[in-house]
Design an enzyme around this catalytic site. Structure first.
Site, PDB file in Angstrom:
ATOM      1  N   ASP A   1       0.809  -1.254  -0.137  1.00 57.83           N
ATOM      2  CA  ASP A   1      -0.056   0.111   0.067  1.00 57.83           C
ATOM      3  C   ASP A   1       0.956   1.411   0.052  1.00 57.83           C
ATOM      4  O   ASP A   1       1.974   1.209   0.650  1.00 57.83           O
ATOM      5  CB  ASP A   1      -1.048   0.062   1.204  1.00 57.83           C
ATOM      6  CG  ASP A   1      -1.938  -1.140   1.011  1.00 57.83           C
ATOM      7  OD1 ASP A   1      -2.289  -1.423  -0.157  1.00 57.83           O
ATOM      8  OD2 ASP A   1      -2.449  -1.527   2.119  1.00 57.83           O
TER       9      ASP A   1
ATOM     10  N   ARG B   1     -17.239 -11.170  -0.212  1.00 57.14           N
ATOM     11  CA  ARG B   1     -16.585 -10.487   0.583  1.00 57.14           C
ATOM     12  C   ARG B   1     -16.507  -8.853   0.518  1.00 57.14           C
ATOM     13  O   ARG B   1     -16.157  -8.341  -0.794  1.00 57.14           O
ATOM     14  CB  ARG B   1     -14.985 -11.253   0.427  1.00 57.14           C
ATOM     15  CG  ARG B   1     -13.976 -10.527   1.662  1.00 57.14           C
ATOM     16  CD  ARG B   1     -12.488 -11.228   1.462  1.00 57.14           C
ATOM     17  NE  ARG B   1     -11.680 -10.500   2.442  1.00 57.14           N
ATOM     18  CZ  ARG B   1     -10.882  -9.552   2.311  1.00 57.14           C
ATOM     19  NH1 ARG B   1     -10.606  -9.153   0.888  1.00 57.14           N
ATOM     20  NH2 ARG B   1      -9.915  -9.085   3.064  1.00 57.14           N
TER      21      ARG B   1
END
Length: 340
Positions: free
Chosen positions: A209, A275
């Site tokens: 990230d 999900r």
């Protein structure tokens, strides 16, 4: 132009697995004494790049409301969701990840986390009155941002940084480039698994990230995996009551490589339930300089990164593939005589 250095991205030093083979993620109880919390967080970030927070103070009602809105949005017909395709990377997207051909088995919604931006976009997202989604999303961002700020203050305190709020000030700046992202991974088709699809259906490919901290919550469906020593992928068990926190590239650079930006991915193997992951990326302003904190530099550990702005990093990221180690664009060579 800085040429990216060679070499593999950093990975966690070790992995402790449970009987089910899943990673035993360090757990931080926010009711512990402050100094003890900070030490445990830094240790987890040094060894894994990820930890779980419990007793975090974020209302389960706020969490559930945002999840309900998210699932409601993704249940809309494709043509309706596509109307919310904005100026990339913001808005609705399906399968395309980034700008350079990366694909995944997911659809997503990306919002700038500033409350005015959320207010502006709310009417397109929720079938409820726009104010419902707006207040829900802003309440969620406010609570998660407060938690991220507390975690960063604990980190700087444990690292003995002179100004405890050096890192949290970056994400609390009015120009902070923080992001709220909802990822929706539809259940996999049984035919896909039975016709040679194998056991791993990649929903979101491997990456680190970019931002300072990532705070992630999923709806109880497994899928998150992290890369540990030797390049092994290990599952992280879903915990609807806990929040997972991951080190981002900016924090790795700010701590001079001491805290690890964890390489991770998401699978989409569930056959009976989608999900939904709700992700808050705590980012600095575009103009903020990312350079190792003085307290993390020593003769034994000289500066590993050239100074760069957050905008510099984003421009480099937009020209790279998802799996690329983008911090390498700014990494000093060990024999560089400008190390200090």
């Amino acid at each position: 132009m800085v040429v990216p250095s060679q070499g593999s991205p950093m990975r966690p030093k070790k992995a402790k697995k449970g009987n089910d083979g899943a990673l035993v993620v360090p757990t931080i109880d926010m009711t512990l004494d402050g100094s003890r919390k900070g030490e445990l967080i830094v240790k987890a970030c040094e060894e894994y790049g990820i930890f779980k927070v419990v007793n975090h103070g974020v209302s389960i009602d706020v969490i559930n409301r945002l999840e309900k809105h998210g699932l409601g949005f993704f249940a809309k017909p494709p043509w309706e969701k596509q109307q919310y395709e904005g100026e990339r990377p913001f808005g609705y997207g399906c399968k395309n990840i980034g700008f350079n051909g990366d694909m995944g088995e997911l659809e997503y919604l990306i919002l700038h986390a500033h409350h005015l931006n959320v207010d502006d976009k709310s009417a397109s997202i929720s079938s409820d009155p726009a104010s419902y989604f707006s207040s829900t999303a802003n309440n969620y961002v406010r609570a998660i941002k407060s938690l991220a700020s507390d975690l960063l203050d604990l980190i700087t305190d444990a690292l003995q940084v002179h100004d405890k709020r050096t890192l949290s000030n970056l994400i609390n700046d009015p120009q902070s480039d923080s992001i709220l992202r909802l990822n929706h991974y539809p259940p996999s088709d049984n035919d896909w698994l039975s016709n040679g699809g194998g056991g791993e259906r990649i929903g979101f490919g491997e990456h680190t990230d970019p931002q300072i901290l990532t705070v992630l919550r999923s709806n109880g469906v497994d899928g998150l995996q992290v890369c540990v020593g030797g390049g092994e992928w290990v599952g992280v068990p879903a915990d609807p009551s806990g929040l997972y926190v991951m080190v981002g590239d900016a924090l790795q650079a700010l701590t001079n490589g001491r805290l690890i930006s964890v390489r991770h991915r998401a699978t989409a193997n569930s056959t009976n339930k989608p999900r939904l992951s709700t992700v808050y990326f705590a980012g600095p302003p575009l103009s903020a300089w990312i350079t190792p904190l003085p307290e993390t530099i020593s003769p034994q550990n000289p500066s590993q990164y050239f100074p760069f702005t957050w905008e510099d990093y984003k421009n480099a990221a937009y020209g790279s593939r998802l799996h690329d180690c983008r911090l390498n664009f700014f990494k000093r060579k060990r024999n560089d005589d400008t190390l200090h």
